[in-house]
Design an enzyme around this catalytic site. Structure first.
Site, PDB file in Angstrom:
ATOM      1  N   CYS C 122       0.830  -1.201   0.000  1.00 44.97           N
ATOM      2  CA  CYS C 122       0.000   0.000   0.000  1.00 44.97           C
ATOM      3  C   CYS C 122       0.868   1.256   0.000  1.00 44.97           C
ATOM      4  O   CYS C 122       1.945   1.278  -0.616  1.00 44.97           O
ATOM      5  CB  CYS C 122      -0.967  -0.010   1.186  1.00 44.97           C
ATOM      6  SG  CYS C 122      -2.335   1.169   0.996  1.00 44.97           S
ATOM      7  N   ASP C 193      -1.736   1.644  11.115  1.00 40.80           N
ATOM      8  CA  ASP C 193      -2.899   2.415  11.523  1.00 40.80           C
ATOM      9  C   ASP C 193      -2.909   2.481  13.051  1.00 40.80           C
ATOM     10  O   ASP C 193      -3.003   3.549  13.629  1.00 40.80           O
ATOM     11  CB  ASP C 193      -4.177   1.753  11.001  1.00 40.80           C
ATOM     12  CG  ASP C 193      -5.385   2.602  11.293  1.00 40.80           C
ATOM     13  OD1 ASP C 193      -5.550   3.627  10.626  1.00 40.80           O
ATOM     14  OD2 ASP C 193      -6.147   2.251  12.220  1.00 40.80           O
ATOM     15  N   LYS C 229       0.690   6.152  17.444  1.00 42.16           N
ATOM     16  CA  LYS C 229      -0.171   5.122  16.874  1.00 42.16           C
ATOM     17  C   LYS C 229      -0.431   3.974  17.850  1.00 42.16           C
ATOM     18  O   LYS C 229      -1.177   3.048  17.538  1.00 42.16           O
ATOM     19  CB  LYS C 229       0.491   4.543  15.605  1.00 42.16           C
ATOM     20  CG  LYS C 229       0.819   5.553  14.526  1.00 42.16           C
ATOM     21  CD  LYS C 229      -0.401   5.960  13.768  1.00 42.16           C
ATOM     22  CE  LYS C 229      -0.081   6.841  12.568  1.00 42.16           C
ATOM     23  NZ  LYS C 229       0.607   6.160  11.484  1.00 42.16           N
TER      24      LYS C 229
END
Lengths: 300, 300, 300, 300, 300, 300
Positions: C122, C193, C229
């Site tokens: 990604c 994420d 995070k």
């Protein structure tokens, strides 16, 4: 009432029971039918009748199908020769059935070395025969036995072996992993309810946990199973429907659901070898044994 | 007879028992001694006396050592300030001890999601508190409980939770692997007898087998253990001496040796997280917790 | 309308976005409040208001809680000193936030050796910064990039790195395992994420499959993640609720249900190290980082 | 121009394609040659001509070699009997070829239980036949299908099954691991490009990743492959040369190399069973099947 | 020529060698510099000079950086207090260095139980100290030693331990796996050349094979390493450059290339615990130890 | 003195040695006996005499039993036909024995691809033949050879292959794991002392460690073994008694016990394929090979 009807009835009413005895009764009934002059078509009809008597006992269709299979091999012969050869073939099979326990005991005992500690779970005549044979052969063995809740058949195993003169240690089922390590068990022996096409084992509830522990501890797991216990119609152990027994065997507690499965499934990767009357084989050979004994067709 | 002697005697005679109650009694005795003006040397002597009262209960030396450790932090202060600060520090610790169960219940319950099926083995107040808290928080949970031969404490677990309104299924210990798979258990919760420096768990016999099965089935294993249960002197679970209980709890069979271990060892790689009153931590952090609570020295 | 209200509104309306920018805006608002003379109670109220602006962005509560935590450390000071020290502490934190990307790039680049082939999935600015830094340091690296269906952000990754001068090979997501082996990938780098307390990674859907393949092929998996995070309230990756995106991104086929999860979970045992602005650490240290940054309380 | 030449030409020009159709055309040509009185030497020459028409299609040499093998078994017979028996043997083989799809569908469907969720990757007529048969048998199944970038053949799979009435969920390839876990997939079914001697599978790119995930999640992987797909000359999957397709199928990005492998390799330890027209077998039996069908010689 | 120059020269010329002796010499030089009134800037310059004397010996920068780190902690003090406190801090560190071997021996010996068979590879003073301490403590231990080709330092290990009275069995390196199983080794002890941030071990060539075998046989692997051996700049063992020694140590065969690596890398997942002078810790704690001893900065 | 007596004496006195030569001598003696008109009973007596000449060489009973097995197949024939057919059968077997090395070399060489790096341990003519054949076929291969302490037969392997023109790298046995990874070995080839029924390999001490490392690094392990080396009477490798050689081969150190095992056991799960003169097969097929060659009976 024909002999086949009588035998079917005996099986259905559980007058005849035990995997081997059922198989022998069915094979004898078919042999007698051949003797009386039955042809292949008549044999097949009789076979279906016998199989319907106890659909859940895998040794029954296995024995019937095998007799039919033997008969088919003689199909092209003239009637008299068919009768003679088929009776003889079924007699050979009966001899095999009658001697299979003894042969498994002999082969299994060779896998135990002098001084080893072996373990078993629950109660299996086949496994007990192996241990007794090893003992009779003069090997100093020790046995670690689990008690096998809820019915404690392991107490019987312990009692029988101890009376035979073999040193036995009994433990609760939960202590299997810890005691296998502490006592440095050399090999685990299981009996079998059913062996599936991919070599999975359906056996007394708790077997799969012991096999997990054995794998973790690098201890071989050996299954003693006559070829009668191999089920050509059952591919994966995980798809086998497991019988739930009476919860009251465990306990009765108001408001609490109690589940009491009779068996569990040990996957083939946790099994090292299977001891049959035809020799010792890896679980991956279950497929070949079934092919060889029953032909391609039975697996389709 | 001093307070310390009285408390030591109560612990020795088992008038005071249970990991937490023993720790609280010892900490209170030391606090009172400080209040009476004892200096660090006197505290240490009293601490040794207390520890000698029940050497096998890990919560006792843990609590005593921690109080001494707190006192040492105040060593450089003038006597009056030493007394005041040390009493206050031990009071904080006592508060922590008194509230730890509730805090573990709160943290543990957050790890259960609505609709999940959780499993436990044997009987643990700490685990039962977690399940009750999750239920009180309105989560629809189901519990799978093992019976825990030989004394069947799992029957009590099942009874208590069912009476509380939580749906419970009880199984024999041997059915753990099979039923975890069949009922799709989401998480396994264990209490703890001891947690070692490398994060191994010593707990009720049978725990290690369930953990092996859980790992095989990709089910997380959570241990609920107050920091009192962490043993800074025990590095490896495998080196812990396991108590053998009375064989008669299992059975009596002439000629058969019966072994009845009370606990077994679940290695840290089979444990996902440990729930303590100080939060949730991976087993590899057992070492850090011990370091933080007891300093470098205690591990040397 | 106070500054805090303005900032909260900007975050809520997504005028301010991106994990780091949100954290900076919130910390600046709290610092300004302290400058204006707010006490700890007022700060906490303002913090709650800010946190309510976008509850799903983990960097927001992390930044607010950390500022409160810093303020609490100064609670015992007289007002003027409290103001001065707290402003200074938050400024330091802001500096850390502003420089963290650069620091991760520097640390991450040191983990790449000259001549290595690295892989990513990604699009992650943090990972791209690491690759660019390694390239700027004169290392001859090659990058293997997946395209990341359904939105193909990997095409952008490939384009950006190629324009920077780094040799890039682009493959479909399904080819990850085969091409990692064929091209002998040396290391895999993921962005993040969220990182949970037990070191699990929530990242772009597909990451977990690549991690499984990397483990199978003995290739290290490195996660680049600012400490912002790390989520102290999320223990297990498996319990994280995954967002389902618009199925139309994938396809529209009458009668066919289409599910389009945005992220998946890579369990900590498939991650070798996490690269943060505070250095490189094993996933088991996620817990320690959170403890050190936010104290015991936050984990309770 | 002889029949054999015509058939060879049709195969070469791809007028005849598909593993089964090629095999049937070749076997029919050889049968016709026998009918015309060809002897074994002439048959072998014709066989080599046929095999040269498309060397990369494994079903072609497999079918030719098998016909020759059958002919060799009749070599000792007088010419007329040779002709009759060999034509009959090849006819039986043709029947087998013509019915193999149906037989695989029947066997495969028996492996699906009512209520199960099954998964497949890309598009396979054989697998689709299995799912339709299970549905026709009245089983309530659900199918999870991947889209299979770059050409999205999985969209076709989804469309066809949905139109047949089977509930289908479509996902991107990257979501395989996450969705298998979330939807609790019971079994994965793959088609096959080739099966090697040691039971490895060469199949659509992406299969190996799904198999890794299935193993991780304890989900069985089943391969549906006619025996025509078994390659006696290919020992290890890892040594098979994989075709690289046109990069433009994936994307065109200036300065970026794009690699587009058509297949990947799933190692036998990630496969539970292979479903052939001859029954269900473990991958370790690939060797035996090849031995039995083609004799020792072919493996030397 | 200053003392620092003299010490640097001694280290460079290898007059001073051995990880611990180098560290002590460097720390003493810096302590003397402080005594003479050097400030932090001057200390840092001297530190760099010392570190340049033997860049490859990890104990040198570790010791220097730690002394600087201690000095920085006193930076805010007035000069006289700085001198006094810093000298005292470095003295404490020197005491720690001087006593670390003895402390490791004590801690390590506690990990050996009476009657155990322990194994080691090559020659390590630290490991030998542990075995002697266990023996001195009255434990009946047996040692299995490998010979460690090509220089056979294991012969020395065997000789020394045997002369001390400890029963020793010597084997060739290739027999490690087989003899560990046969003799039922209880624990493996390694020394260390370097421990990396993620807990990997760089040690004598052959260690990694023994660790693989130990893992396979469920035998714990323990590493004895002073904290001086931990390298904060080395993240992964796999990235460490391994020294190739003179091929003639192995053999000389015309036309044959001979490679003779001095060390290999044992990954942290094959190590159970690391024994340091600060206690016993899991490899995942290497990171924490480095953090605690050297601060965040050193890892950035 | 009969021929059989002469041959038996030659084997006993080691005038005839080497697995293949012993088998050939025994088979020739039995063939000659048949030629002279011996019946089955006489053959069996002669066979037992031959087998007694060197009980530990598995090729001897294998060859004798196989000749007897062939003879039994002809038992029902009239004497003259029995003689003719049996002589012919044994001749075929002798041809097979004489050509097996060449056939293994051919099959094995096909498993090596151009440009690959292959590894071997100790000295095996069979493996060397494979490498030479691959080289003769024009493949550019490299060989990594271990030296094989204590007698360094690997030096000979290296010398022979280097003289043949094949690039060879020699390493100490301890460097196997590290160098396999560094040089990216593609395949490992072992010879065999014995292969057991469950596919375990008994081979030169050190083989099992290399196989563990190969598995860890995902490198296939191939065993080159004529079917003569398969032992139908040995089920598990772990039960095979390993010969201890003269300790003086290793070293002489006063007070130190030196153990010098000649072989170790590589379990079948660490072996990918076995190369025999009958083709390449997975270790699970060892059982089938034995069954096919020696019938059910031999395994009972």
């Amino acid at each position: 009432m024909s002999d086949v009807d009588v035998v079917a009835e005996s099986i259905e009413s559980m007058k005849v029971r035990g995997a081997r005895d059922i198989a022998i009764a069915a094979a004898e009934a078919l042999r007698d039918l051949v003797k009386e002059g039955a042809n292949l078509t008549e044999l097949k009809i009789a076979g279906e009748k016998l199989k319907a008597a106890r659909p859940s006992a895998i040794s029954l269709p296995n024995a019937v199908d095998y007799c039919i299979y033997l008969s088919e091999g003689n199909e092209v012969m003239p009637p008299e020769q068919f009768k003679e050869k088929t009776v003889s073939d079924i007699e050979s099979y009966l001899t095999e059935l009658n001697t299979s326990l003894e042969r498994i005991a002999k082969v299994g005992a060779e896998l135990i070395k002098d001084g080893e500690t072996v373990m078993t779970h629950c109660q299996s005549d086949t496994v007990a025969s192996i241990f007794r044979k090893a003992y009779d052969d003069g090997k100093k063995i020790k046995v670690l036995a689990t008690e096998a809740r809820p019915r404690h058949q392991g107490h019987l195993t312990a009692k029988i072996l101890a009376e035979y003169g073999i040193p036995v240690t009994l433990i609760i089922d939960s202590a299997a992993h810890y005691m296998m390590k502490k006592l440095r068990v050399d090999k685990v022996f299981f009996g079998a309810d059913t062996v599936t096409v991919d070599g999975d084992l359906v056996n007394k509830i708790g077997s799969s946990q012991i096999a997990l522990a054995a794998k973790h501890l690098d201890i071989p797991v050996l299954v003693a199973a006559e070829s009668l216990k191999f089920n050509p119609r059952s591919i994966f152990g995980r798809d086998v429907e497991i019988e739930m027994r009476d919860p009251k065997e465990v306990a009765e507690i108001p408001g609490v659901e109690i589940l009491n499965p009779a068996f569990d499934v040990t996957e083939s990767e946790y099994i090292d070898m299977i001891i049959t009357e035809d020799g010792v084989m890896p679980p991956a050979a279950a497929y070949s044994l079934l092919r060889e004994k029953y032909g391609w067709e039975i697996l389709k």
